[in-house]
Scaffold this active site. Structure first.
Site, PDB file in Angstrom:
ATOM      1  N   SER A   8       0.867  -1.176   0.000  1.00 44.67           N
ATOM      2  CA  SER A   8       0.000   0.000   0.000  1.00 44.67           C
ATOM      3  C   SER A   8       0.903   1.225   0.000  1.00 44.67           C
ATOM      4  CB  SER A   8      -0.878  -0.013   1.254  1.00 44.67           C
ATOM      5  OG  SER A   8      -1.397   1.278   1.468  1.00 44.67           O
ATOM      6  N   HIS A  33      -1.147  -1.538  -4.364  1.00 42.22           N
ATOM      7  CA  HIS A  33      -2.415  -1.147  -3.744  1.00 42.22           C
ATOM      8  C   HIS A  33      -2.447   0.381  -3.633  1.00 42.22           C
ATOM      9  CE1 HIS A  33      -5.928  -1.900  -1.144  1.00 42.22           C
ATOM     10  NE2 HIS A  33      -5.480  -0.903  -0.401  1.00 42.22           N
ATOM     11  N   ASP A  35      -4.628   3.605  -2.480  1.00 43.75           N
ATOM     12  CA  ASP A  35      -5.731   4.017  -1.608  1.00 43.75           C
ATOM     13  C   ASP A  35      -6.257   5.390  -1.986  1.00 43.75           C
ATOM     14  OD1 ASP A  35      -5.993   1.873   0.419  1.00 43.75           O
ATOM     15  OD2 ASP A  35      -3.889   2.346   0.801  1.00 43.75           O
ATOM     16  N   MET A  37      -8.915   8.311  -1.058  1.00 41.47           N
ATOM     17  CA  MET A  37      -9.769   8.799   0.042  1.00 41.47           C
ATOM     18  C   MET A  37     -10.215  10.224  -0.266  1.00 41.47           C
ATOM     19  SD  MET A  37      -7.548   7.509   3.290  1.00 41.47           S
ATOM     20  CE  MET A  37      -6.718   5.905   3.276  1.00 41.47           C
ATOM     21  N   HIS A  66      -8.306   1.006  -4.318  1.00 40.30           N
ATOM     22  CA  HIS A  66      -9.246   0.826  -3.214  1.00 40.30           C
ATOM     23  C   HIS A  66      -9.946   2.174  -3.020  1.00 40.30           C
ATOM     24  CE1 HIS A  66      -9.536   0.116   1.470  1.00 40.30           C
ATOM     25  NE2 HIS A  66     -10.717   0.215   0.891  1.00 40.30           N
ATOM     26  N   MET A  68     -12.176   4.656  -1.343  1.00 37.77           N
ATOM     27  CA  MET A  68     -12.858   5.018  -0.085  1.00 37.77           C
ATOM     28  C   MET A  68     -13.457   6.398  -0.294  1.00 37.77           C
ATOM     29  SD  MET A  68      -9.812   3.601   2.346  1.00 37.77           S
ATOM     30  CE  MET A  68      -8.679   3.602   0.960  1.00 37.77           C
ATOM     31  N   MET A 137     -11.508  -5.321   5.558  1.00 36.52           N
ATOM     32  CA  MET A 137     -10.674  -4.349   6.278  1.00 36.52           C
ATOM     33  C   MET A 137     -10.371  -4.884   7.677  1.00 36.52           C
ATOM     34  SD  MET A 137     -10.032  -1.939   4.187  1.00 36.52           S
ATOM     35  CE  MET A 137      -9.058  -0.962   5.346  1.00 36.52           C
ATOM     36  N   GLY A 145      -0.706   2.492   9.232  1.00 43.60           N
ATOM     37  CA  GLY A 145      -0.023   2.444  10.527  1.00 43.60           C
ATOM     38  C   GLY A 145      -0.924   2.158  11.712  1.00 43.60           C
ATOM     39  N   ASP A 175      -6.646  -6.067   4.464  1.00 42.49           N
ATOM     40  CA  ASP A 175      -5.977  -4.762   4.417  1.00 42.49           C
ATOM     41  C   ASP A 175      -6.016  -4.095   5.792  1.00 42.49           C
ATOM     42  OD1 ASP A 175      -5.023  -2.241   3.717  1.00 42.49           O
ATOM     43  OD2 ASP A 175      -6.729  -1.727   2.428  1.00 42.49           O
ATOM     44  N   GLY A 176      -4.816  -3.828   6.340  1.00 41.42           N
ATOM     45  CA  GLY A 176      -4.712  -3.031   7.562  1.00 41.42           C
ATOM     46  C   GLY A 176      -3.980  -3.727   8.684  1.00 41.42           C
ATOM     47  N   GLY A 197       1.175  -1.876   4.217  1.00 45.61           N
ATOM     48  CA  GLY A 197       1.635  -0.499   4.067  1.00 45.61           C
ATOM     49  C   GLY A 197       2.855  -0.240   4.928  1.00 45.61           C
TER      50      GLY A 197
HETATM   51  C1  DX5 Z   1      -6.341   2.138   5.213  1.00 45.03           C
HETATM   52  C2  DX5 Z   1      -5.834   1.720   3.854  1.00 45.03           C
HETATM   53  C3  DX5 Z   1      -4.766   0.704   3.922  1.00 45.03           C
HETATM   54  C4  DX5 Z   1      -3.508   1.171   4.641  1.00 45.03           C
HETATM   55  C5  DX5 Z   1      -2.666  -0.004   5.006  1.00 45.03           C
HETATM   56  O1  DX5 Z   1      -7.454   2.913   5.070  1.00 45.03           O
HETATM   57  O2  DX5 Z   1      -6.903   1.149   3.104  1.00 45.03           O
HETATM   58  O3  DX5 Z   1      -4.464   0.193   2.637  1.00 45.03           O
HETATM   59  O4  DX5 Z   1      -2.768   2.073   3.867  1.00 45.03           O
HETATM   60  O5  DX5 Z   1      -1.584   0.416   5.777  1.00 45.03           O
HETATM   61  P1  DX5 Z   1      -1.009  -0.441   7.002  1.00 45.03           P
HETATM   62  O6  DX5 Z   1      -0.524  -1.757   6.410  1.00 45.03           O
HETATM   63  O7  DX5 Z   1       0.095   0.391   7.550  1.00 45.03           O
HETATM   64  O8  DX5 Z   1      -2.139  -0.660   7.969  1.00 45.03           O
HETATM   65 ZN    ZN Z   2      -6.420   0.035   1.259  1.00 43.19          ZN
END
Ligand code: DX5
Ligand code: ZN
Length: 223
Positions: A8, A33, A35, A37, A66, A68, A137, A145, A175-176, A197
């Site tokens: 990510s 990946h 993200d 947002m 992804h 969001m 998720m 993080g 993911d997460g 990530g």
């Molecule tokens: C959170 C994202 C994830 C995130 C993952 O909203 O969808 O993809 O960046 O990061 P880590 O692996 O650090 O939780």
């Molecule tokens: Zn994600």
């Protein structure tokens, strides 16, 4: 079933994002990946289709977008045009999920449906029939993080049962909060695609951290 590691890049150092992506690819990353947002569906704002285009023009592996965001249907064509090969939308904010997943597929991308940690698995019992992947998720979306929510392991194995029963071709992505310490566990619980990530980009050496995670996936799959 084949397993995929998806860095990510939100968690990367964006001053050097090209180099960082290349390091993950040398380490064996299978997908990127990405993200997206919008500051409405989640409390953070990231990047959109133009930035995705810069990346898709340079890398050979598929880009996993992804989304969001509110009203994803409005932006899906632009993301696919920019080079997104996998596109996922949240079940929590899509009313006409059949229409949205069909739209993604008609544009030629793989269609994914995402569940937040608080959403019951039963919410996707219908959509799983026409999804190429389900993204579970294991943190509340918005930031890299965060800490892995332990109940996600049980949810993963329940989701795997549902998948085996209803649509065996559908992949399961998680993911997460996934790192060296828990990546084997999520594979054993049923994940096919693992997003990482900060577990990759916090490393001094991104390439060897990626390789290490791939090895951990490989040995967890072999057992
Ligand atoms: C959170 C994202 C994830 C995130 C993952 O909203 O969808 O993809 O960046 O990061 P880590 O692996 O650090 O939780
Ligand atoms: Zn994600």
């Amino acid at each position: 079933m084949r397993k995929f590691l998806a860095p990510s890049i939100l968690a990367g150092d964006w001053w050097n994002i090209g180099e960082q992506i290349e390091a993950t690819l040398r380490g064996g990353a299978d997908l990127i990946h990405f993200d997206v947002m919008d500051g409405h569906f989640v409390p953070n704002i990231t990047v959109g289709p133009e930035i995705l285009g810069y990346i898709s023009r340079r890398v050979d592996v598929p880009i996993d977008a992804h989304l969001m965001i509110e009203d994803p249907d409005r932006y899906i064509p632009e993301f696919v045009r920019a080079g997104a090969n996998w596109v996922s939308v949240h079940i929590e904010n899509v009313v006409h999920i059949h229409r949205t997943l069909t739209l993604i597929r008609e544009l030629g991308a793989k269609a994914g449906v995402v569940l937040n940690p608080g959403t019951p698995l039963s919410a996707i019992e219908e959509a799983i029939h026409y999804a190429d992947y389900v993204l579970l998720m294991s943190v509340n979306p918005g930031f890299s993080g965060q800490k892995f929510i332990e109940r996600s392991l049980e949810r993963l194995s329940l989701l795997r049962d549902m998948r085996d029963r209803l649509n065996p071709d559908c992949l399961i992505e998680i993911d997460g909060g996934i790192k060296e310490e828990n990546i084997a566990e999520v594979i054993r619980a049923g994940a096919d695609v693992v997003v990482v990530g900060s577990g990759i980009f916090s490393a001094e050496d991104v390439e060897s951290r990626t390789r290490k995670l791939k090895e951990l996936i490989f040995s967890a799959t072999a057992v």
